[in-house]
Design a protein around this motif. Structure first.
Motif, PDB file in Angstrom:
ATOM      1  N   PHE A 101       0.843  -1.185   0.000  1.00  0.00           N
ATOM      2  CA  PHE A 101       0.000   0.000   0.000  1.00  0.00           C
ATOM      3  C   PHE A 101       0.885   1.245   0.000  1.00  0.00           C
ATOM      4  N   ASP A 102       0.529   2.257  -0.801  1.00  0.00           N
ATOM      5  CA  ASP A 102       1.393   3.439  -0.775  1.00  0.00           C
ATOM      6  C   ASP A 102       0.637   4.710  -0.391  1.00  0.00           C
ATOM      7  N   GLY A 103      -0.500   4.510   0.300  1.00  0.00           N
ATOM      8  CA  GLY A 103      -1.232   5.666   0.803  1.00  0.00           C
ATOM      9  C   GLY A 103      -0.817   5.967   2.234  1.00  0.00           C
ATOM     10  N   LYS A 104      -1.725   6.591   2.961  1.00  0.00           N
ATOM     11  CA  LYS A 104      -1.450   6.914   4.364  1.00  0.00           C
ATOM     12  C   LYS A 104      -2.245   5.977   5.277  1.00  0.00           C
ATOM     13  N   TYR A 105      -1.912   5.996   6.552  1.00  0.00           N
ATOM     14  CA  TYR A 105      -2.567   5.100   7.502  1.00  0.00           C
ATOM     15  C   TYR A 105      -3.202   5.863   8.654  1.00  0.00           C
ATOM     16  N   PHE A 106      -4.125   5.175   9.306  1.00  0.00           N
ATOM     17  CA  PHE A 106      -4.608   5.665  10.604  1.00  0.00           C
ATOM     18  C   PHE A 106      -4.830   4.464  11.519  1.00  0.00           C
ATOM     19  N   VAL A 107      -4.270   4.541  12.732  1.00  0.00           N
ATOM     20  CA  VAL A 107      -4.449   3.451  13.697  1.00  0.00           C
ATOM     21  C   VAL A 107      -5.670   3.755  14.561  1.00  0.00           C
ATOM     22  N   LEU A 108      -6.656   2.896  14.452  1.00  0.00           N
ATOM     23  CA  LEU A 108      -7.890   3.096  15.202  1.00  0.00           C
ATOM     24  C   LEU A 108      -7.778   2.401  16.560  1.00  0.00           C
ATOM     25  N   GLU A 109      -7.242   3.141  17.523  1.00  0.00           N
ATOM     26  CA  GLU A 109      -7.043   2.546  18.844  1.00  0.00           C
ATOM     27  C   GLU A 109      -8.359   2.454  19.610  1.00  0.00           C
ATOM     28  N   SER A 110      -9.189   3.471  19.405  1.00  0.00           N
ATOM     29  CA  SER A 110     -10.488   3.466  20.088  1.00  0.00           C
ATOM     30  C   SER A 110     -11.454   4.312  19.281  1.00  0.00           C
ATOM     31  N   LEU A 111     -12.690   4.373  19.759  1.00  0.00           N
ATOM     32  CA  LEU A 111     -13.688   5.178  19.041  1.00  0.00           C
ATOM     33  C   LEU A 111     -14.017   6.450  19.819  1.00  0.00           C
ATOM     34  N   ASP A 112     -13.121   6.822  20.727  1.00  0.00           N
ATOM     35  CA  ASP A 112     -13.421   8.003  21.547  1.00  0.00           C
ATOM     36  C   ASP A 112     -13.248   9.298  20.741  1.00  0.00           C
ATOM     37  N   GLU A 113     -13.639  10.401  21.352  1.00  0.00           N
ATOM     38  CA  GLU A 113     -13.633  11.697  20.667  1.00  0.00           C
ATOM     39  C   GLU A 113     -12.249  12.071  20.141  1.00  0.00           C
ATOM     40  N   LEU A 114     -11.231  11.819  20.965  1.00  0.00           N
ATOM     41  CA  LEU A 114      -9.863  12.189  20.599  1.00  0.00           C
ATOM     42  C   LEU A 114      -9.444  11.464  19.325  1.00  0.00           C
ATOM     43  N   SER A 115      -9.711  10.164  19.314  1.00  0.00           N
ATOM     44  CA  SER A 115      -9.353   9.352  18.165  1.00  0.00           C
ATOM     45  C   SER A 115     -10.104   9.817  16.911  1.00  0.00           C
ATOM     46  N   MET A 116     -11.392  10.125  17.068  1.00  0.00           N
ATOM     47  CA  MET A 116     -12.201  10.574  15.940  1.00  0.00           C
ATOM     48  C   MET A 116     -11.737  11.935  15.419  1.00  0.00           C
TER      49      MET A 116
END
Ligand SMILES: [Zn+2]
Length: 189
Positions: A101-116
């Motif tokens: 993959f040569d795009g960008k990533y996001f690590v979804l650690e949780s679904l809390d406000e900060l993460s969103m």
């Protein structure tokens, strides 16, 4: 107690706390480092200390980094339109190692406000496709819906990794061929 092997046993116990290392392997590794090759032992000890003192989470994607921003977030040659959402920072290593993959990533650690809000900040930079590389499961289907809802203000295409990834099996346990196929044949959600 005089003559005891307390320190050796402590090393064995510590190694045994690592994932995939059973008691037998822990003894073998400890014996090797202490009795057969103390240079390797020192090298490992030093590398662990340095890594623990340096590596943190990237403030943008949540992946592993030695700086505030990781090398992937800093890399302007990567496709910023495609954003791959993974469960663990470790999954990025896996996908990167295989050059899938040569795009960008996001690590979804949780679904809390900060993460969103971290996710929204990345999406605002021009994302047009979100690819979910999550362990296939009913609860993750709900997670995908939740995120689509959260990002409904943006005009985005959504897909998820496809065939070849059995339900409930995490990415690290999937062979390369299946993972490549799963990413290539991603399906719209
Ligand atoms: Zn990053």
């Amino acid at each position: 107690m005089r003559g005891s092997l307390d320190k050796f046993n402590k090393l064995v116990d510590a190694l045994g706390e690592l994932p995939t290392i059973g008691k037998k392997s822990a003894i073998r590794l400890a014996y090797h480092m202490v009795m057969r090759d103390s240079f390797i032992g020192m090298k490992i000890s030093h590398a662990i200390e340095e890594a623990l003192g340096t590596i943190k989470r990237c403030s943008s994607c949540g992946g592993m980094s030695e700086d505030d921003l990781c090398h992937i977030c800093c890399d302007e040659s990567r496709d910023e339109y495609a954003l791959c959402i993974v469960e663990n920072a470790k999954d990025i290593l896996l996908l990167e190692e295989n050059g899938l993959f040569d795009g960008k990533y996001f690590v979804l650690e949780s679904l809390d406000e900060l993460s969103m809000s971290m996710l929204e900040r990345i999406v605002k930079n021009g994302t047009s496709e979100i690819i979910f590389a999550l362990t296939p499961s009913v609860s993750n289907d709900a997670v995908m819906l939740y995120i689509e809802d959260k990002l409904s203000d943006f005009s985005l295409n959504y897909s998820k990794i496809a065939q070849g990834v059995p339900t409930g099996v995490s990415l690290e346990n999937i062979d390369l061929l299946s993972l490549t196929r799963a990413l290539k044949n991603r399906v719209k959600v």
